[in-house]
Design a protein around this motif. Structure first.
Motif, mmCIF file in Angstrom:
data_model
loop_
_atom_site.group_PDB
_atom_site.id
_atom_site.type_symbol
_atom_site.label_atom_id
_atom_site.label_comp_id
_atom_site.label_asym_id
_atom_site.label_seq_id
_atom_site.Cartn_x
_atom_site.Cartn_y
_atom_site.Cartn_z
ATOM 1 N N ILE A 23 0.846 -1.200 0.000
ATOM 2 C CA ILE A 23 0.000 0.000 0.000
ATOM 3 C C ILE A 23 0.881 1.250 0.000
ATOM 4 O O ILE A 23 0.603 2.227 -0.695
ATOM 5 C CB ILE A 23 -0.938 -0.005 1.226
ATOM 6 N N LEU A 24 1.961 1.195 0.781
ATOM 7 C CA LEU A 24 2.894 2.319 0.843
ATOM 8 C C LEU A 24 3.505 2.597 -0.526
ATOM 9 O O LEU A 24 3.555 3.744 -0.978
ATOM 10 C CB LEU A 24 3.991 2.025 1.863
ATOM 11 N N LEU A 25 3.981 1.552 -1.214
ATOM 12 C CA LEU A 25 4.586 1.733 -2.533
ATOM 13 C C LEU A 25 3.584 2.360 -3.507
ATOM 14 O O LEU A 25 3.919 3.294 -4.241
ATOM 15 C CB LEU A 25 5.076 0.387 -3.073
ATOM 16 N N ALA A 26 2.358 1.833 -3.513
ATOM 17 C CA ALA A 26 1.345 2.356 -4.431
ATOM 18 C C ALA A 26 1.008 3.810 -4.113
ATOM 19 O O ALA A 26 0.913 4.656 -5.013
ATOM 20 C CB ALA A 26 0.088 1.485 -4.356
ATOM 21 N N ALA A 27 0.849 4.117 -2.820
ATOM 22 C CA ALA A 27 0.467 5.477 -2.425
ATOM 23 C C ALA A 27 1.554 6.480 -2.763
ATOM 24 O O ALA A 27 1.268 7.576 -3.271
ATOM 25 C CB ALA A 27 0.160 5.500 -0.924
ATOM 26 N N VAL A 28 2.809 6.143 -2.489
ATOM 27 C CA VAL A 28 3.911 7.050 -2.796
ATOM 28 C C VAL A 28 4.038 7.244 -4.306
ATOM 29 O O VAL A 28 4.236 8.363 -4.798
ATOM 30 C CB VAL A 28 5.231 6.528 -2.193
ATOM 31 N N GLY A 29 3.895 6.148 -5.056
ATOM 32 C CA GLY A 29 3.970 6.258 -6.514
ATOM 33 C C GLY A 29 2.894 7.159 -7.077
ATOM 34 O O GLY A 29 3.157 8.020 -7.930
ATOM 35 N N VAL A 30 1.661 6.992 -6.612
ATOM 36 C CA VAL A 30 0.557 7.827 -7.085
ATOM 37 C C VAL A 30 0.779 9.289 -6.693
ATOM 38 O O VAL A 30 0.517 10.211 -7.488
ATOM 39 C CB VAL A 30 -0.782 7.305 -6.527
ATOM 40 N N ALA A 31 1.274 9.510 -5.477
ATOM 41 C CA ALA A 31 1.524 10.886 -5.024
ATOM 42 C C ALA A 31 2.568 11.577 -5.892
ATOM 43 O O ALA A 31 2.412 12.751 -6.264
ATOM 44 C CB ALA A 31 1.977 10.880 -3.561
ATOM 45 N N ILE A 32 3.629 10.872 -6.257
ATOM 46 C CA ILE A 32 4.690 11.470 -7.077
ATOM 47 C C ILE A 32 4.178 11.765 -8.486
ATOM 48 O O ILE A 32 4.434 12.838 -9.050
ATOM 49 C CB ILE A 32 5.922 10.549 -7.108
ATOM 50 N N ALA A 59 -1.056 14.500 2.758
ATOM 51 C CA ALA A 59 -2.419 14.038 2.518
ATOM 52 C C ALA A 59 -2.482 12.517 2.415
ATOM 53 O O ALA A 59 -3.427 11.884 2.912
ATOM 54 C CB ALA A 59 -2.960 14.676 1.238
ATOM 55 N N THR A 60 -1.495 11.919 1.776
ATOM 56 C CA THR A 60 -1.486 10.473 1.596
ATOM 57 C C THR A 60 -1.493 9.745 2.934
ATOM 58 O O THR A 60 -2.273 8.816 3.171
ATOM 59 C CB THR A 60 -0.259 10.050 0.774
ATOM 60 N N PHE A 61 -0.614 10.168 3.838
ATOM 61 C CA PHE A 61 -0.521 9.487 5.121
ATOM 62 C C PHE A 61 -1.674 9.849 6.052
ATOM 63 O O PHE A 61 -1.921 9.162 7.046
ATOM 64 C CB PHE A 61 0.820 9.792 5.780
ATOM 65 N N ALA A 62 -2.391 10.922 5.725
ATOM 66 C CA ALA A 62 -3.542 11.299 6.554
ATOM 67 C C ALA A 62 -4.806 10.554 6.145
ATOM 68 O O ALA A 62 -5.648 10.239 6.994
ATOM 69 C CB ALA A 62 -3.770 12.804 6.469
ATOM 70 N N PHE A 63 -4.949 10.261 4.845
ATOM 71 C CA PHE A 63 -6.238 9.766 4.352
ATOM 72 C C PHE A 63 -6.210 8.365 3.741
ATOM 73 O O PHE A 63 -7.276 7.778 3.553
ATOM 74 C CB PHE A 63 -6.812 10.752 3.332
ATOM 75 N N VAL A 64 -5.037 7.833 3.405
ATOM 76 C CA VAL A 64 -5.000 6.492 2.819
ATOM 77 C C VAL A 64 -4.948 5.466 3.949
ATOM 78 O O VAL A 64 -4.009 5.474 4.752
ATOM 79 C CB VAL A 64 -3.777 6.327 1.895
ATOM 80 N N LEU A 314 10.792 14.136 -0.208
ATOM 81 C CA LEU A 314 9.810 15.196 0.007
ATOM 82 C C LEU A 314 8.447 14.625 0.407
ATOM 83 O O LEU A 314 7.739 15.208 1.231
ATOM 84 C CB LEU A 314 9.685 16.065 -1.242
ATOM 85 N N VAL A 315 8.063 13.496 -0.185
ATOM 86 C CA VAL A 315 6.828 12.832 0.243
ATOM 87 C C VAL A 315 6.957 12.403 1.704
ATOM 88 O O VAL A 315 6.028 12.571 2.504
ATOM 89 C CB VAL A 315 6.520 11.623 -0.659
ATOM 90 N N ALA A 316 8.124 11.867 2.073
ATOM 91 C CA ALA A 316 8.354 11.472 3.468
ATOM 92 C C ALA A 316 8.316 12.674 4.404
ATOM 93 O O ALA A 316 7.797 12.586 5.523
ATOM 94 C CB ALA A 316 9.701 10.750 3.588
ATOM 95 N N LEU A 317 8.858 13.811 3.937
ATOM 96 C CA LEU A 317 8.814 15.023 4.761
ATOM 97 C C LEU A 317 7.375 15.464 4.982
ATOM 98 O O LEU A 317 6.984 15.835 6.100
ATOM 99 C CB LEU A 317 9.610 16.140 4.086
ATOM 100 N N GLY A 318 6.572 15.433 3.927
ATOM 101 C CA GLY A 318 5.159 15.779 4.076
ATOM 102 C C GLY A 318 4.456 14.849 5.043
ATOM 103 O O GLY A 318 3.638 15.284 5.872
#
Length: 436
Positions: A23-32, A59-64, A314-318
């Protein structure tokens, strides 16, 4: 004989177990992808995605649902240090490769003013601001100044010179590119000074003497020397040895990554500044067979690696921001705002006096000092080497400053620098391709 029916039943139950890692891989990929795709609805320009990467990470880590907890720099600073270090050294090497003209003294004048005047004064201003306005210790203020003072070679793509052999070395772009290439390494002595002051509990003549010969003179000299020597050797290996079959004929960009690792690792073994070494190595390598298109392939490969690692960071920072916000108070937020809107612009503007830049060029060069991945590395490095007082507040301050910079600088830099480089008062770019 195994019970095949039971095995199939267990497998069907596990089919949609949704592993958090996947799920993490998919979410980060979609976010980028979204961060690079969405801006194209608003502008035909190449998008500055850094601000969206941070926002979508949050947003990804808040809502996924189903994601593992966000990786916090407070609990895992070594991982942040490692990724930020890779981003910076690859970015610095690529920055060195970008620069076509090195031996133009007039072109280097703004850079030297920014490095030798604006950066030390910025560190001093941030130290005093943190000490008096935010109630930090002297060591804490000094560390914060050193951490936030360097501009970033990774996030400043919109303000840098063009790739190798393409020109685009307008004085504004040249100054911002070369400043970002060198000040990450030149800020390191001040980070070490902050660590020494914190460990000793104060400043003494002996501490300053030790710092000057080791952290300033020796480590800068070793970094520059190793960068020059390894860059020259890499150029010989890539383009000249053996004469009938050099590495450049392979056209493999992975050589760029190998050069970065070799330069940085060997320099750090000798206790020099690897950040300075990789930038100088890129500069020196660029001088070898200057018209060979292999330089472009090396640059493009390193740039792709840099963008990949930076996007993940940057995704990790967010994602980590919600855990840092509770430690941010108004006085520390004021430090970041003062740096971006007051301290850097005023000090850089003053340092660029009588450098030949027009008024608009000075304004743009002074304002667009992007903050980013280098600051993450320096803070993670400091927290690894010493127990920091109010470490949570330092991380919150640095993260806030980076977010503001990515938004303010990231969304406006491309247009502002483009307008400045078309300034009718500006000097023409002698490296730009000429129409016949």
């Amino acid at each position: 004989m195994p019970d095949i029916a039971a095995f199939m039943a267990a497998g069907s139950k596990a089919m949609f177990g949704f592993e958090p890692y996947h799920i993490l891989l998919a979410a980060v990929g979609v976010a980028i992808i979204a961060a690079y795709w969405l801006p194209r609805f608003l502008s035909g320009r190449e998008p500055a995605a850094s601000a969206l990467l941070v926002l979508l990470g949050m947003a990804t880590f808040a809502f996924v649902p189903g994601l593992p907890p966000a990786l916090s720099p407070l609990t895992s600073p070594r991982i942040w240090e490692f990724f930020a270090e890779l981003c910076v050294i690859i970015g610095l090497f690529g920055t060195g490769l970008r620069i076509d003209r090195v031996l133009d003294r007039e072109q280097w004048r703004p850079t030297l003013r920014l490095l030798l005047i604006a950066m030390p004064l910025t560190i001093a201003a941030l130290t005093l601001f943190g000490w008096f306005a935010a109630g930090m210790t002297l060591a804490g203020g000094l560390l914060l100044g050193a951490i936030l003072s360097p501009t970033d070679p990774v996030l400043a793509g919109d303000v840098q010179v063009g790739p190798p052999l393409e020109g685009g070395e307008h004085p504004v772009r040249y100054a911002l590119t070369t400043e970002a290439g060198l000040n990450d390494g030149l800020a390191f002595p001040f980070v070490h000074l902050g660590i020494l002051v914190a460990a000793a509990g104060g400043i003494s003549a002996g501490l300053i003497g030790h710092w000057l010969w080791l952290d300033v003179a020796y480590r800068i000299a070793v970094g520059a020397g190793c960068g020059f020597g390894i860059g020259w050797l890499a150029g010989m290996i890539m383009f000249d040895w053996p004469g009938d079959n050099p590495l450049s004929q392979t056209r493999s960009g992975v050589i760029a990554f190998a050069s970065v690792l070799a330069t940085y690792g060997l320099t750090e073994v000798l206790e020099g500044y690897g950040f300075i070494a990789v930038f100088v190595a890129g500069l020196v390598l660029r001088r070898e067979e200057t018209e060979d298109r292999f330089h472009r392939q090396l640059h493009d490969f390193s740039e792709s690696l840099e963008h990949t690692l930076t996007a993940i960071l940057l995704v990790a920072l967010g994602a980590a921001l919600p855990g840092l916000w509770p430690y941010l108070d108004w006085s520390h937020a004021l430090i970041g705002l003062a740096l971006i809107f007051l301290i850097r612009p005023l000090l850089a503007w003053g340092s660029l006096h009588k450098t030949g830049l027009s008024k608009r060029e000075r304004i743009v060069t002074a304002f667009y000092g992007v903050r980013g991945i280098g600051s993450v590395y320096y803070l993670a490095y400091a927290s690894h080497h010493i127990e920091l007082v109010n470490e949570e507040t330092l991380w919150a301050t640095v993260a806030f400053t980076i977010v503001v910079s990515t938004v303010v600088h990231g969304l406006t830099a491309g247009i502002a620098v483009e307008q400045a480089t078309q300034d009718p008062e500006a000097r023409p770019d002698p490296a730009a391709p000429q129409k016949s």
